[in-house]
Design a protein around this motif. Structure first.
Motif, PDB file in Angstrom:
ATOM      1  N   THR A  86       0.951  -1.190   0.031  1.00 39.60           N
ATOM      2  CA  THR A  86       0.014  -0.145  -0.065  1.00 39.60           C
ATOM      3  C   THR A  86       0.937   1.216  -0.055  1.00 39.60           C
ATOM      4  O   THR A  86       1.447   1.353   0.756  1.00 39.60           O
ATOM      5  N   LEU A  87       0.654   1.954  -1.027  1.00 36.86           N
ATOM      6  CA  LEU A  87       1.667   3.269  -1.141  1.00 36.86           C
ATOM      7  C   LEU A  87       0.802   4.571  -0.520  1.00 36.86           C
ATOM      8  O   LEU A  87       1.501   5.384   0.200  1.00 36.86           O
ATOM      9  N   PHE A  88      -0.501   4.636  -0.257  1.00 42.34           N
ATOM     10  CA  PHE A  88      -1.267   5.554   0.450  1.00 42.34           C
ATOM     11  C   PHE A  88      -2.516   4.957   0.312  1.00 42.34           C
ATOM     12  O   PHE A  88      -3.104   4.151  -0.299  1.00 42.34           O
ATOM     13  N   GLU A  89      -3.355   5.602   1.457  1.00 44.68           N
ATOM     14  CA  GLU A  89      -4.855   5.186   1.661  1.00 44.68           C
ATOM     15  C   GLU A  89      -5.923   6.629   1.340  1.00 44.68           C
ATOM     16  O   GLU A  89      -5.587   7.740   1.593  1.00 44.68           O
ATOM     17  N   LEU A  90      -6.914   5.973   1.052  1.00 44.45           N
ATOM     18  CA  LEU A  90      -8.125   7.141   0.838  1.00 44.45           C
ATOM     19  C   LEU A  90      -8.009   7.842   1.971  1.00 44.45           C
ATOM     20  O   LEU A  90      -8.069   7.339   3.252  1.00 44.45           O
ATOM     21  N   GLY A  91      -8.429   9.247   1.974  1.00 38.95           N
ATOM     22  CA  GLY A  91      -8.511  10.098   2.978  1.00 38.95           C
ATOM     23  C   GLY A  91      -7.205  10.655   3.531  1.00 38.95           C
ATOM     24  O   GLY A  91      -6.970  11.803   4.493  1.00 38.95           O
TER      25      GLY A  91
END
Length: 240
Positions: free
Chosen positions: A49-54
């Motif tokens: 995971t590189l980045f997450e929603l929000g």
């Protein structure tokens, strides 16, 4: 999520490759060096995971090699929004507006990604006309891709959407009638708004309209039959 250490900037041996990327190619040398000084290349393994929603964007990500999935999730369900292929940035809109991500991102394959601090992008884009113009082009292309995906979802049945994806990939891969599906079929189903079972049925339907499938390889054996079934639009479907 990946380690967000800023590193030591782009290494000298990496600079020619980075300088030739569409986003940075026309920049003033001094401004490009500002980008180099704060950015770094990193290789990520699959399914990271590189980045997450929000999440607030710390970096602009530029995919140089590999494959990345952009996806959304709610109430325990995920849906694939886009499969990012090199060379392109993602998600530039969040970086430019300094707003939270509307999607999450994870690698599908081993991926080499340039990480440019988001604040640095916003600073330099004010001082370099070429970077501003390149940023506008990338944002425009992303918008047009979104419109294409939305109209495809609304105007085509499932097998037609799959056939259109195959025609677009054939165009991008040289138009030889031999298409390599770069993502696993589970992700393709999600991208096209189908279940895996519906995707299998769609492949079976397309088998009657000019394609054969062997694993991740798709052969277009009767292009005229496939195009008659899918009804591609050269402009809307990015085939020009």
């Amino acid at each position: 999520m990946h380690n967000r250490s800023r590193g030591q900037g782009v290494r000298p041996g990496e600079k020619p490759e980075i300088a030739n990327l569409p986003l940075f190619r026309e920049m003033q040398e001094t401004q490009r060096e500002r980008i180099f000084s704060g950015s770094f290349l990193q290789v990520f393994p699959p399914q990271l995971t590189l980045f997450e929603l929000g999440q607030h964007p710390d970096f602009l990500h530029v995919l140089i090699d590999g494959l990345v999935e952009l996806y959304a999730h709610s109430a325990g369900r995920d849906t694939t929004m886009r499969i990012v292929e090199p060379v392109t940035s993602f998600i530039l809109a969040a970086v430019v507006t300094d707003q939270p991500y509307l999607m999450s991102a994870r690698t599908i394959a081993p991926s080499r990604i340039l990480l440019v601090p988001a604040a640095l992008v916003r600073e330099v884009v004010k001082d370099d006309l070429a970077l501003m113009q390149a940023t506008m082009r990338e944002l425009a292309h992303a918008y047009r891709d979104m419109v294409r995906a939305l109209t495809d979802m609304k105007l085509r049945q499932s097998a037609e959407r799959l056939g259109n994806l195959i025609l677009r990939q054939d165009h991008r891969q040289g138009g030889r009638g031999q298409v390599t599906l770069k993502a696993e079929k589970r992700l393709l189903a999600s991208l096209l708004g189908m279940t895996p079972e519906n995707l299998s049925r769609a492949f079976a339907v397309l088998g009657q309209h000019g394609i054969t499938v062997t694993g991740a390889s798709v052969a277009i054996t009767d292009r005229a039959a496939l195009e008659k079934f899918v009804r591609p639009d050269p402009v809307r479907d990015d085939l020009v």
